[in-house]
Write an enzyme that holds these catalytic residues in place. Structure first.
Site, mmCIF file in Angstrom:
data_model
loop_
_atom_site.group_PDB
_atom_site.id
_atom_site.type_symbol
_atom_site.label_atom_id
_atom_site.label_comp_id
_atom_site.label_asym_id
_atom_site.label_seq_id
_atom_site.Cartn_x
_atom_site.Cartn_y
_atom_site.Cartn_z
ATOM 1 N N ASN A 9 17.826 -4.550 1.661
ATOM 2 C CA ASN A 9 17.700 -3.103 1.872
ATOM 3 C C ASN A 9 17.902 -2.858 3.368
ATOM 4 O O ASN A 9 17.000 -3.128 4.157
ATOM 5 C CB ASN A 9 16.309 -2.643 1.406
ATOM 6 C CG ASN A 9 16.061 -1.182 1.727
ATOM 7 O OD1 ASN A 9 16.968 -0.455 2.142
ATOM 8 N ND2 ASN A 9 14.821 -0.738 1.552
ATOM 9 N N LYS A 11 18.174 -0.145 4.949
ATOM 10 C CA LYS A 11 17.519 1.074 5.437
ATOM 11 C C LYS A 11 18.490 1.853 6.342
ATOM 12 O O LYS A 11 19.695 1.787 6.140
ATOM 13 C CB LYS A 11 16.201 0.726 6.117
ATOM 14 C CG LYS A 11 15.318 -0.161 5.217
ATOM 15 C CD LYS A 11 13.913 -0.332 5.694
ATOM 16 C CE LYS A 11 13.144 -1.224 4.717
ATOM 17 N NZ LYS A 11 11.751 -1.412 5.072
ATOM 18 N N HIS A 93 11.046 3.674 -3.082
ATOM 19 C CA HIS A 93 10.636 2.858 -1.931
ATOM 20 C C HIS A 93 9.450 3.536 -1.247
ATOM 21 O O HIS A 93 9.382 4.768 -1.184
ATOM 22 C CB HIS A 93 11.811 2.698 -0.953
ATOM 23 C CG HIS A 93 11.509 1.659 0.084
ATOM 24 N ND1 HIS A 93 10.732 1.919 1.181
ATOM 25 C CD2 HIS A 93 11.828 0.340 0.136
ATOM 26 C CE1 HIS A 93 10.607 0.795 1.888
ATOM 27 N NE2 HIS A 93 11.259 -0.174 1.278
ATOM 28 N N GLU A 95 8.775 4.020 1.728
ATOM 29 C CA GLU A 95 9.138 4.948 2.809
ATOM 30 C C GLU A 95 9.523 6.314 2.236
ATOM 31 O O GLU A 95 9.244 7.348 2.833
ATOM 32 C CB GLU A 95 10.268 4.335 3.655
ATOM 33 C CG GLU A 95 9.740 3.192 4.516
ATOM 34 C CD GLU A 95 10.710 2.055 4.758
ATOM 35 O OE1 GLU A 95 11.921 2.245 4.588
ATOM 36 O OE2 GLU A 95 10.229 0.957 5.116
ATOM 37 N N GLU A 165 6.198 -4.239 -3.462
ATOM 38 C CA GLU A 165 6.245 -4.208 -2.005
ATOM 39 C C GLU A 165 4.933 -3.636 -1.472
ATOM 40 O O GLU A 165 4.780 -2.405 -1.383
ATOM 41 C CB GLU A 165 7.406 -3.324 -1.523
ATOM 42 C CG GLU A 165 8.767 -3.792 -1.980
ATOM 43 C CD GLU A 165 9.882 -3.322 -1.034
ATOM 44 O OE1 GLU A 165 10.612 -4.192 -0.565
ATOM 45 O OE2 GLU A 165 9.985 -2.119 -0.756
ATOM 46 N N GLY A 171 7.759 -4.375 7.123
ATOM 47 C CA GLY A 171 8.136 -4.187 8.525
ATOM 48 C C GLY A 171 7.024 -4.515 9.501
ATOM 49 O O GLY A 171 7.100 -4.164 10.679
ATOM 50 N N SER A 210 8.243 -8.217 4.649
ATOM 51 C CA SER A 210 8.290 -9.265 5.681
ATOM 52 C C SER A 210 8.683 -10.633 5.137
ATOM 53 O O SER A 210 8.215 -11.660 5.630
ATOM 54 C CB SER A 210 6.958 -9.337 6.431
ATOM 55 O OG SER A 210 6.695 -8.107 7.075
HETATM 56 P P1 13P Z 1 10.791 -5.818 5.581
HETATM 57 O O1 13P Z 1 11.420 -7.035 4.980
HETATM 58 O O2 13P Z 1 11.439 -5.397 6.876
HETATM 59 O O3 13P Z 1 9.305 -5.942 5.686
HETATM 60 O O4 13P Z 1 11.073 -4.603 4.581
HETATM 61 C C1 13P Z 1 10.819 -4.783 3.238
HETATM 62 C C2 13P Z 1 11.333 -3.609 2.499
HETATM 63 O O5 13P Z 1 10.866 -2.500 2.684
HETATM 64 C C3 13P Z 1 12.450 -3.823 1.573
HETATM 65 O O6 13P Z 1 12.672 -2.703 0.794
#
Ligand code: 13P
Length: 247
Positions: A9, A11, A93, A95, A165, A171, A210
Site C-alpha cells: 500500500n 499510500k 483502511h 487512515e 491492521e 507507521g 510495520s
Molecule cells: P506500515 O507498514 O507503514 O506500518 O503501514 C501499514 C499499512 O497501513 C498498510 O496498509
C-alpha cells in the site's frame, strides 16, 4: 492450503518517476512463491498497470467509491478501477476511517461495489491503541466485519481478502508480536467458521502494521497469517521483495 499474498500500500507517496523506478525494481527481483500486488496512488494506476502487464504482479487501488457513477466529485468508481486493470481494492483502511470519517456502513458499501465490478476487496480491520488497552479488540474487529457480512453475506467475504491492521502498529515501527497478531487472525477465522467453514479456511487474512524484512518471517510463519499489507517497507523494492521471500 492458502497461498500467500504480499500487497504494497503505497499510500500518498512518490512521484511519477519514483513510482516507475519502484515498479522496475520490483519487476527485476525475485518474490519467491508469494503472490504480489501493489496499490499505487490512483493517478498512477494506468501507468503502473501498463508496466505490470504479463508480470503476474497484481494491481490494486487504495479505495473505491460506494456508488456506481454520477455526481460524486473526487471519487473513483469500481468500473473505472477495473478498466485501469485493478484486481484488488483496499477498503476501510484505518487512515480512511480515522481521517476521512468512513463509517463501517460506508466501508461495507465500498466493499460491495468492488465485488460487483469483479474486484477483490481487501477489507482492513483493526483496533486503536485505546481500544486494545480497553480490551475491546475483538468487539471492534467483529463490528467492522459484521457491517460487511450484513450487506454482502459470507458469500461476499468468500470473494475478498481481510487485512488485520492494528492502528497502533501502522507507521509507528511498533509491530504486533506474532502472538498478538495470530490471536486476532485466529479470532477472525473462528468467527467466519461459525458461518461457513469452507470460506473460513480459504479466506486470506493478511497482517499489516510495520511489517519489514526483519520481522516478516516470524509473523508470516503463524498459522493464520496468510500474507502482509505493507506500507513503508513497500516503498523500497528490495525490502518489499525480501518480505515476499519470507512468506
Ligand atoms: P506500515 O507498514 O507503514 O506500518 O503501514 C501499514 C499499512 O497501513 C498498510 O496498509
Amino acid at each position: 492450503m492458502r497461498s500467500s499474498l504480499i500487497a504494497g500500500n503505497w499510500k500518498m507517496n512518490g512521484s511519477l518517476q519514483s513510482v516507475i523506478d519502484l515498479v522496475e525494481g520490483i519487476k527485476a527481483g525475485d518474490p519467491g512463491n508469494a503472490e504480489l500486488a501493489v496499490c499505487p496512488p490512483a493517478v498512477f494506476l494506468m501507468k503502473v498497470g501498463g508496466m505490470l502487464a504479463e508480470t503476474g504482479i497484481s494491481l490494486g487501488a487504495q479505495n473505491v467509491c460506494d456508488r456506481e457513477a454520477g455526481a460524486f466529485t473526487g471519487e473513483i468508481s469500481a468500473a473505472m478501477l477495473k478498466e485501469c486493470g485493478c484486481s484488488y481494492a483496499i477498503v476501510g483502511h484505518s487512515e480512511r476511517r480515522a481521517l476521512y470519517l468512513e463509517s463501517d456502513q460506508l466501508v461495507a458499501a465500498r466493499f460491495s461495489m468492488a465485488l460487483s465490478a469483479g474486484i477483490i476487496p481487501i477489507l482492513c480491520v483493526g483496533e486503536t491503541l485505546d481500544e486494545r488497552e480497553q480490551g475491546v479488540t475483538e468487539t471492534v474487529v467483529t463490528r467492522q466485519i459484521d457491517a460487511v457480512l450484513d450487506l454482502c453475506g459470507i458469500e461476499g467475504i468468500a470473494r475478498a481478502v481481510i487485512a488485520y491492521e492494528p492502528v497502533w502498529a501502522i507507521g509507528t515501527g511498533k509491530v504486533a508480536t506474532p502472538g498478538q497478531a495470530q490471536a486476532v487472525h485466529a479470532f477472525i477465522r473462528a468467527k467466519l467458521e461459525q458461518l461457513d467453514s469452507g470460506v473460513a479456511q480459504q479466506v486470506q487474512i493478511l497482517y499489516g502494521g510495520s511489517m519489514n524484512p526483519s520481522n516478516a518471517a516470524e509473523l508470516l510463519s503463524q498459522p493464520d497469517i496468510d500474507g502482509g499489507l505493507i506500507g513503508g517497507a513497500a516503498l523500497k523494492a528490495d525490502d518489499f521483495l525480501a518480505i515476499a521471500q519470507s512468506a
